[in-house]
Design a protein around this motif. Structure first.
Motif, PDB file in Angstrom:
ATOM      1  N   LEU A   1      49.975 108.899  69.456  1.00  0.00           N
ATOM      2  CA  LEU A   1      49.669 110.318  69.378  1.00  0.00           C
ATOM      3  C   LEU A   1      49.622 110.754  67.914  1.00  0.00           C
ATOM      4  O   LEU A   1      50.246 110.141  67.051  1.00  0.00           O
ATOM      5  N   PHE A   2      48.880 111.827  67.625  1.00  0.00           N
ATOM      6  CA  PHE A   2      48.801 112.355  66.270  1.00  0.00           C
ATOM      7  C   PHE A   2      50.013 113.255  66.028  1.00  0.00           C
ATOM      8  O   PHE A   2      50.103 114.353  66.608  1.00  0.00           O
ATOM      9  N   PRO A   3      50.953 112.840  65.196  1.00  0.00           N
ATOM     10  CA  PRO A   3      52.201 113.610  65.042  1.00  0.00           C
ATOM     11  C   PRO A   3      52.006 114.974  64.388  1.00  0.00           C
ATOM     12  O   PRO A   3      52.827 115.873  64.576  1.00  0.00           O
ATOM     13  N   HIS A   4      50.926 115.145  63.622  1.00  0.00           N
ATOM     14  CA  HIS A   4      50.696 116.407  62.919  1.00  0.00           C
ATOM     15  C   HIS A   4      49.907 117.405  63.760  1.00  0.00           C
ATOM     16  O   HIS A   4      49.632 118.525  63.299  1.00  0.00           O
ATOM     17  N   LYS A   5      49.536 117.012  64.983  1.00  0.00           N
ATOM     18  CA  LYS A   5      48.748 117.902  65.842  1.00  0.00           C
ATOM     19  C   LYS A   5      49.590 118.407  67.009  1.00  0.00           C
ATOM     20  O   LYS A   5      50.596 117.792  67.392  1.00  0.00           O
TER      21      LYS A   5
ATOM     22  N   GLY B   1      47.941 120.360  72.666  1.00  0.00           N
ATOM     23  CA  GLY B   1      46.564 120.666  73.019  1.00  0.00           C
ATOM     24  C   GLY B   1      45.560 119.945  72.129  1.00  0.00           C
ATOM     25  O   GLY B   1      44.550 119.417  72.614  1.00  0.00           O
ATOM     26  N   GLU B   2      45.830 119.891  70.839  1.00  0.00           N
ATOM     27  CA  GLU B   2      44.919 119.218  69.908  1.00  0.00           C
ATOM     28  C   GLU B   2      44.859 117.713  70.178  1.00  0.00           C
ATOM     29  O   GLU B   2      43.799 117.095  70.048  1.00  0.00           O
ATOM     30  N   ASN B   3      45.988 117.119  70.559  1.00  0.00           N
ATOM     31  CA  ASN B   3      45.987 115.703  70.913  1.00  0.00           C
ATOM     32  C   ASN B   3      45.121 115.441  72.142  1.00  0.00           C
ATOM     33  O   ASN B   3      44.287 114.541  72.149  1.00  0.00           O
ATOM     34  N   ILE B   4      45.312 116.259  73.169  1.00  0.00           N
ATOM     35  CA  ILE B   4      44.580 116.043  74.424  1.00  0.00           C
ATOM     36  C   ILE B   4      43.090 116.303  74.234  1.00  0.00           C
ATOM     37  O   ILE B   4      42.246 115.586  74.786  1.00  0.00           O
ATOM     38  N   GLU B   5      42.754 117.294  73.434  1.00  0.00           N
ATOM     39  CA  GLU B   5      41.346 117.684  73.262  1.00  0.00           C
ATOM     40  C   GLU B   5      40.600 116.823  72.250  1.00  0.00           C
ATOM     41  O   GLU B   5      39.396 117.011  72.062  1.00  0.00           O
ATOM     42  N   PHE B   6      41.267 115.906  71.594  1.00  0.00           N
ATOM     43  CA  PHE B   6      40.674 115.198  70.462  1.00  0.00           C
ATOM     44  C   PHE B   6      39.327 114.567  70.799  1.00  0.00           C
ATOM     45  O   PHE B   6      38.340 114.747  70.090  1.00  0.00           O
TER      46      PHE B   6
ATOM     47  N   GLY C   1      50.358 124.701  72.815  1.00  0.00           N
ATOM     48  CA  GLY C   1      50.510 124.877  71.375  1.00  0.00           C
ATOM     49  C   GLY C   1      51.749 124.222  70.794  1.00  0.00           C
ATOM     50  O   GLY C   1      52.004 124.349  69.589  1.00  0.00           O
ATOM     51  N   LYS C   2      52.501 123.507  71.619  1.00  0.00           N
ATOM     52  CA  LYS C   2      53.752 122.896  71.166  1.00  0.00           C
ATOM     53  C   LYS C   2      53.475 121.682  70.291  1.00  0.00           C
ATOM     54  O   LYS C   2      52.548 120.909  70.545  1.00  0.00           O
TER      55      LYS C   2
END
Length: 358
Positions: free
Chosen positions: A92-96, A99-104, A135-136
């Motif tokens: 997973l992208f730790p800085h995202k 929602g941003e991870n799932i939508e990537f 947004g977490k």
């Protein structure tokens, strides 16, 4: 279980991967069906991770063909295949945010923000995470939550096949058992093809339509969980299933096998006594305590050595000479004997599994 035969979505035809003289994967051929939950299981070093790296396009096979949806894809890179991988590390992208991870993957495809968010909400609900996680920060999520987020991100890509490389191996037992059932439920709800790698046959038994067991780069048995449990092809597979009682025999005839270590003969079905040397396997739940020798078709005398509480069941160890036998009983059927008591144990012909060494 697959209710009806389906189309082959992935075909492996003599796949091999060699590193110098090491045959990490050796001539594996199998068909995987559309919508199937297929699990590849084996001990460390068996070749299962090397195999899945070829299937997702991270490595190319030394020999053989990988055919997906009718097309040979040996040289097709991972980012060009209609597949997605859930890694053991999750990646997973730790800085995202969640929602941003799932939508990537959707963002990389140019999907608009409103559609991305709607899809993300659907997946958050499907994975029992909840929309409020959108947004977490992913770094604020628990291990189980991160597992679900990684799966949601993979499902957002909408792959034809979803690959898993031991994603549950680093989490605690209770959470792992929960996620095993959830993965099975999600597989059913999505109808996707899942190809899962694990070293745990217990995991495979819970989730899979079919299981392929690997050893030394080869696929030694493929079948449903019931087929593998009830009809292992050899001693390795039978012991890989967990606790078993194994009796080596040196000869057989007329539906019986003879064990020199126990100086006794045991009845098996006639069609299982064709080999002169082999192993008689009896599952712990098939072995039982007897009141007299007429209560079972095979029996042994021994001493009750130990008792272990395993929650809903008890496990017993019985010593017969230098041999130790394991018996399992449900808690409500707990054996009333005392340690060091002489006991009579036995099993029926139908529970005798005869296998060879390899």
């Amino acid at each position: 279980m697959l209710a009806v035969p389906k189309d082959v979505i992935l075909k492996l035809d003599g796949i091999s991967k060699h590193f110098g003289s090491l045959r990490a994967v050796d001539k594996i051929s199998i068909d995987i069906y559309d919508g199937e939950f297929f699990t590849i299981v084996g001990p460390s070093g068996s070749g299962k991770t090397t195999l899945i790296r070829m299937l997702v396009g991270m490595d190319q096979p030394t020999a053989g063909d990988i055919v997906m949806l009718g097309d040979r894809i040996n040289e097709v890179p991972a980012n060009k295949r209609p597949t997605c991988m859930v890694f053991q590390s999750l990646a997973l992208f730790p800085h995202k945010s969640v929602g941003e991870n799932i939508e990537f993957s959707l963002k990389m495809k140019g999907v608009d923000a409103e559609t991305r968010r709607k899809k993300c909400y659907e997946l958050l609900e499907l994975l029992h995470i909840g929309k409020d996680f959108y947004g977490k920060a992913v770094t604020q999520c628990s291990g189980g939550e991160r597992q679900r987020i990684a799966l949601a991100r993979a499902l957002a890509f909408d792959p034809k096949i979803l690959f898993f490389d031991e994603p549950l191996s680093a989490i605690d037992y209770r959470l792992r058992k929960t996620l095993e059932k959830e993965l099975r439920d999600i597989h059913r709800e999505t109808g996707k093809t899942f190809v899962y790698i694990t070293h745990s046959l217990e995991e495979a038994m819970v989730m899979s339509d079919r299981i392929g067991i690997m050893r030394g780069g080869e696929l030694v048995q493929v079948g449903t969980p019931d087929q593998i449990y009830n009809n292992p092809v050899n001693k390795f597979v039978s012991e890989f299933m967990g606790d078993v009682n194994v009796i080596e025999f040196s000869k057989s005839s007329n539906g019986k096998v003879f064990s020199s270590s126990l100086n006794a003969s045991f009845a098996v079905t006639n069609n299982k006594s064709s080999t002169n040397k082999g192993f008689l396997v009896v599952r712990p739940e098939a072995l039982r305590f007897l009141s007299n020798v007429q209560d079972a078709e095979n029996h042994l005398e021994g001493v009750l050595y130990n008792e272990y509480s395993l929650g809903s069941r008890f496990q017993y160890q019985v010593r017969v000479g230098d041999n130790v036998f394991t018996i399992e009983k449900l808690r409500e059927n707990r054996f009333s004997g005392k340690l060091d008591d002489k006991v009579l144990i036995g099993w029926d012909i139908k529970d005798s599994i005869v296998v060879e060494e390899n």
